[in-house]
Scaffold this active site. Structure first.
Site, short mmCIF file in Angstrom:
data_model
loop_
_atom_site.label_atom_id
_atom_site.label_comp_id
_atom_site.label_asym_id
_atom_site.label_seq_id
_atom_site.Cartn_x
_atom_site.Cartn_y
_atom_site.Cartn_z
N ARG A 1 14.88 -5.68 5.98
CA ARG A 1 14.46 -5.87 4.59
C ARG A 1 15.24 -7.03 4.00
O ARG A 1 16.45 -7.14 4.23
CB ARG A 1 14.75 -4.59 3.79
CG ARG A 1 14.17 -4.58 2.40
CD ARG A 1 12.68 -4.35 2.37
NE ARG A 1 12.30 -3.02 2.77
CZ ARG A 1 11.06 -2.63 3.01
NH1 ARG A 1 10.05 -3.48 2.89
NH2 ARG A 1 10.80 -1.41 3.40
N HIS B 1 5.76 -10.79 3.97
CA HIS B 1 6.56 -10.45 5.14
C HIS B 1 6.57 -11.65 6.09
O HIS B 1 5.52 -12.18 6.45
CB HIS B 1 5.94 -9.26 5.87
CG HIS B 1 6.13 -7.94 5.17
ND1 HIS B 1 6.78 -7.79 3.97
CD2 HIS B 1 5.75 -6.67 5.54
CE1 HIS B 1 6.79 -6.51 3.63
NE2 HIS B 1 6.17 -5.81 4.56
N MET C 1 1.87 1.61 -6.74
CA MET C 1 1.87 0.16 -6.53
C MET C 1 0.63 -0.30 -5.76
O MET C 1 0.00 -1.29 -6.13
CB MET C 1 3.12 -0.23 -5.73
CG MET C 1 4.36 -0.21 -6.53
SD MET C 1 4.60 -1.77 -7.41
CE MET C 1 5.28 -2.76 -6.08
N ASN D 1 2.12 -8.92 2.05
CA ASN D 1 2.14 -7.53 2.50
C ASN D 1 1.37 -6.55 1.63
O ASN D 1 0.93 -5.52 2.11
CB ASN D 1 3.58 -7.05 2.64
CG ASN D 1 4.38 -7.24 1.38
OD1 ASN D 1 4.58 -8.38 0.95
ND2 ASN D 1 4.81 -6.17 0.75
N THR D 2 1.19 -6.87 0.34
CA THR D 2 0.42 -5.90 -0.46
C THR D 2 -1.03 -6.34 -0.63
O THR D 2 -1.83 -5.60 -1.17
CB THR D 2 1.06 -5.64 -1.85
OG1 THR D 2 1.00 -6.84 -2.62
CG2 THR D 2 2.50 -5.18 -1.72
N GLU E 1 9.02 2.30 11.26
CA GLU E 1 8.34 1.00 11.14
C GLU E 1 8.26 0.26 12.47
O GLU E 1 7.22 -0.31 12.81
CB GLU E 1 9.10 0.13 10.12
CG GLU E 1 8.45 -1.19 9.80
CD GLU E 1 7.47 -1.09 8.64
OE1 GLU E 1 7.23 0.04 8.14
OE2 GLU E 1 6.93 -2.13 8.23
N SER F 1 -1.12 14.11 -13.63
CA SER F 1 -1.59 13.02 -14.50
C SER F 1 -3.02 13.26 -14.99
O SER F 1 -3.51 12.53 -15.86
CB SER F 1 -1.56 11.67 -13.77
OG SER F 1 -0.28 11.39 -13.29
N GLY G 1 6.95 -3.97 -0.06
CA GLY G 1 6.46 -3.16 1.04
C GLY G 1 6.99 -1.73 1.03
O GLY G 1 6.45 -0.86 1.70
N CYS H 1 1.73 -3.06 7.03
CA CYS H 1 1.81 -4.40 6.45
C CYS H 1 2.50 -5.43 7.34
O CYS H 1 2.30 -6.63 7.17
CB CYS H 1 2.49 -4.35 5.09
SG CYS H 1 4.08 -3.52 5.09
#
Lengths: 352, 352, 352, 352
Positions: free
Chosen positions: C235, C242, C15, C327-328, C202, C41, C179, C149
């Site tokens: 969450r 976030h 991701m 967050n990403t 976290e 892969s 996240g 994040c």
């Protein structure tokens, strides 16, 4: 460069009105200069009267703008209507009578014999109904409509299959909550849930509008397509993007490959004319399994592409697939703007 | 009073296994005494090896219980199988060969000619396949299965329509995430979204299983019902409860009233016998619009009732409606327990 | 014009890896040419080995690209690391030892004394730790990290308050499911639900990382800021963004107006240098009530702006507000790319 | 056996009114016989005037029942009020003046000096304010209130900590949509989203109500507890169950074990008296990580238990934990019914 054509938006403060303003931001031809809404907002600053609900900043055209009364005869000749049906019933004819070209998203006049129910890729010639309408109603303006947000997805998915002869269509919709407007569906009803049935005659609209759109215009009258259409509608906890499962019965035995090829190859007037809001292809057929999905695919073609997936044989009707479209863009404001772009390109915006 | 019959659960730690234990808590006839799972959990305390995911407290039967190895020949004669298909492929026949009555929720043997695919209200007589199975396979035990969690809703909705002659069925499913087991569907994929298609041949299962269940047993063999069935499957962000839109074509012209009456009047062996898990009526037809909904209706009849709504004419196939069932109760553990209750009532649990 | 600097992405199929590729599409300086992932892969086409999960079409750089093995010494000097911590533990030092500049999103080395934990607006000078790191470890490359994040949102909201003296901070997070990576949080756990607590330490990460970032570098060593930080993590069923509620105790009595002014006026090196990914202002303070919201505000500044709202007095700690970041993007791939842009602007990408 | 005491419900058609009727179904002491609502519903059948929104069948007491006008002096002496604040402002005093005992969930009178704001486990002695109220207002009836749906969770979590001296409390709420009534929060705002802030002064209510409840009654007057309370409120896409993160500062250094022991050991008058709606323990402290969660834990004790989890040291305030309660049961209708049960047990329902 300032776009040349001034336009108004009536019902400018609601959800669809906001979509109009968002999509008109930076439009190369249309410049929104007149934001009208119900009388009780008249004179207020747009940004104070309306809570902007679409994310990010409200478009620059709303900065400092004041809300005008929705009075026919005022405002630019071209007005986009984001009115709800109750308001549109009276106001849209009044605007048309006063010489406005009303490009409307309301359902009020979609099924009138002399009103174009337009998807520019499918039936651009239906614009000729404007002449019929003007003669019949002694209007100097006109009303042009776009279909219901589910119908547009269905009609676009079916359009390239017309050569195979569409006899019957059975569809189940999974409709996003933005389709219900604002405040729309209470969250208590839909969080973690599904609601079968959409109020307001949604199933009947789908069943009748699709045939009008796919119908043929001759001698100033549309003969509806003769497909039998049946719809199961449902609301799902999705923000934007209506998903439809579709089974279709065609006259001729038609392979999955032929269906996919017809969908992929399909282009219409907007693509030919290179209209600003037109996607490069009206349909996109996805090969991946488990697609299209509203969150991943509704924005394709800036919300103007209808995505197709899972084309496969249907044991009952012959062919089945999934179709997805952005209900507030291709299914509402974006549809109306594309209609206006077509009208401009085809000369309908020129003075009478 | 302690229930008389000891039972085991194989695959006891997974989601379906937990549903078995929850539904067996306080069961008047069955007493779970043997919780088996994969070898790597053997000997561990159930409450340490398994995270209880179903809300509230884990059932008392898990208190102090240790996980047994899934070894055929050990444990009670009656075992409920919550194994996944890969494990069931080998283990269930081994258990049956060792003399166990395996009442299974796995898909592995559902479509075998000599294995009952049972919905006690519909085809209780199919239990007679146990004799065929034993002869063919030289087993002293047996395997009895319940259908896929979507099929059971469809088959129950259709069963009372058999007298009208079911020719064709077109269904679209909106399936809850609990149907995918645990961890199942990643939340990134489904929050605020819809996924068309369910993996694992779900559509084919629906299309074939329904006909077997509705089929007639004669001379030790089931002749499947001859309806043509087509399914569009979808995953929706709902916890429990599969919703199906169903259009059906019947031999005879049948009114909405006749359909509703047949559904409301339908009763089966479980109701006749007053089985513990049997709802008073297998189908409940709701009159309210916008119903049934998973969050409001999946628990009807403690999850064993299938709810029907929106029965109305279908322009394409004749009749259409919505059906809803609890996918982990009537569609999994509750179905298997009702199967065992029927087997007990009909004498199949007595020693050979 | 082709961007001049070739870059690699390790962990390119996950991701965060996909976010890197999406954000590097069309980047004016960096050109991804080397997509590395786990050995199994290797050699496969990227588009076959990885399911694209971010909506729309995969970026053009993935077209025809084959996956390389994650082998130190191969690939460009600058590599972005989207590895998970377990893989990063060994691979990132190996890449740095082989001369690569590893701009990493992994948590493995964030709290090492000689590794910059960078938010370019806050502590651009911490890049000087690269020299310390090289000396200590005899590396020709280096590892540079960005924060967790949630921490990034908190640290950015606090940074402009340093002049007022930050003594204590109490925050509650409402974290999006993206996240947790992919497959991440099972939908069965989070649809219509909230989960208190995020695994993997976290809360401790937030409590320690923030102080390192806000700390002062002197003599090759960072003295952490001395604020006491306490975090409650949760969450929530949100895709991206976030949200943090924050209460903060400042040395001096500070009015809401002073806090807002400090936040609004805050700029850093990225704004000074006009870095490509830098938002015009790192913080945006919204005046509307009920904002910021993840769905409406996470994308501000193309996901690089942290939005603040509801600044008001806190009866317990003095000042309270809400902070929201993507967050990403700002919390993962975008943060690392901004780090690399800063490194480029400050000369750290030049050959040793 | 028919319960002896006839009761009325005013505001019987709304969400809280429906919760009253659901919880009174089968109540051993109270028998609802009088369902009152706004005048425009008067005389209509309850089942026609009100859409039942709580799942399953509407309670039997609604069968054939007609809606009465909300007229003081009519109906039973004991009435439960599910009115909204605007209606309660005038109607509740009128009912009390007419001799009714109004057990109210409305916020209108909660903070009046002479009105009990009751949580039976915490301050059952505050019922004595009824005498003060009657003297001051010359009423023969009375108004008794329960707290706001977030406050009740907070106050119950704090009550057993009073012996340690509660100095300061900082809480962040994650509130379910059912707390906003019906239609409440539009789904367009909350699906896949979080909204910071709850309208209607929610944060102030939490900050002031908690201290009144925890306060001491002496000489006909409540001296509020002196804790400083600060609240961050948020709406999350959850149906039922408010989750609160809580950090608390206690006078004495108190270990996590002492806090847990105090919470687990806490009992109140309802437990002593064995009141029908009282859970066996008012608080349940869960040992599992990632709990309590609304979907799994809100129904504990039939919605009357407050669940606690994650008790641990708070670097800033000393102790922190998560608390969860069912907002429409313990936070609304269930709270009022427990209040009435206490009043019955303590003799307040006897004729004056």
């Amino acid at each position: 460069m300032t776009p040349a054509i001034e336009v108004g938006v009536i019902g400018a403060t609601g959800m669809v009105g906001q979509q109009f303003l968002r999509l008109l931001e930076g439009h190369p031809q249309f410049r929104p200069v007149w934001l009208a809404a119900s009388e009780r907002s008249e004179g207020r600053l747009y940004r104070e009267a309306a809570t902007w609900r679409l994310g990010g900043e409200p478009p620059s055209i709303t900065e400092g703008a004041r809300i005008e009364a929705c009075t026919p005869g005022r405002g630019p000749r071209l007005v986009f209507s984001a009115l709800d049906a109750a308001a549109a019933d009276d106001l849209e004819p009044a605007f048309a009578a006063a010489g406005h070209l009303v490009v409307s998203n309301a359902r009020s006049f979609r099924l009138m014999d002399d009103v174009p129910l337009l998807i520019p890729e499918i039936n651009p010639d239906h614009l000729a109904l404007i002449e019929v309408q003007r003669r019949a109603r002694s209007w100097t303006g006109a009303i042009v409509t776009n279909p219901n947000c589910s119908t547009v997805v269905l009609a676009m998915a079916l359009a390239p299959l017309r050569p195979f002869g569409i006899k019957a269509v059975l569809t189940t919709t999974l409709q996003a909550v933005s389709g219900a407007g604002y405040p729309g569906v209470p969250s208590f009803d839909i969080v973690g849930n599904v609601i079968p049935g959409i109020g307001g005659g949604e199933e009947e609209k789908i069943e009748s509008e699709a045939n009008k759109i796919l119908g043929a215009l001759a001698d100033g009258r549309v003969t509806p397509h003769a497909a039998v259409v049946s719809a199961h509608t449902n609301r799902v906890p999705v923000i934007d993007g209506h998903t439809l499962t579709v089974s279709v019965s065609l006259d001729a035995a038609t392979s999955v490959e032929e269906v996919v090829r017809a969908m992929r190859g399909w282009r219409g007037r907007p693509q030919e004319l290179g209209l600003h809001s037109a996607p490069s292809a009206p349909l996109e057929v996805l090969d991946q399994p488990f697609r299209p999905q509203p969150r991943l695919d509704a924005d394709r073609g800036r919300g103007m592409t209808v995505s197709i997936g899972r084309v496969r044989p249907c044991p009952v009707l012959g062919t089945k697939f999934v179709a997805l479209g952005h209900n507030t863009v291709r299914g509402a404001a974006g549809a109306a703007i594309l209609n206006a772009e077509l009208m401009l390109a085809e000369g309908w915006l020129e003075s009478r």
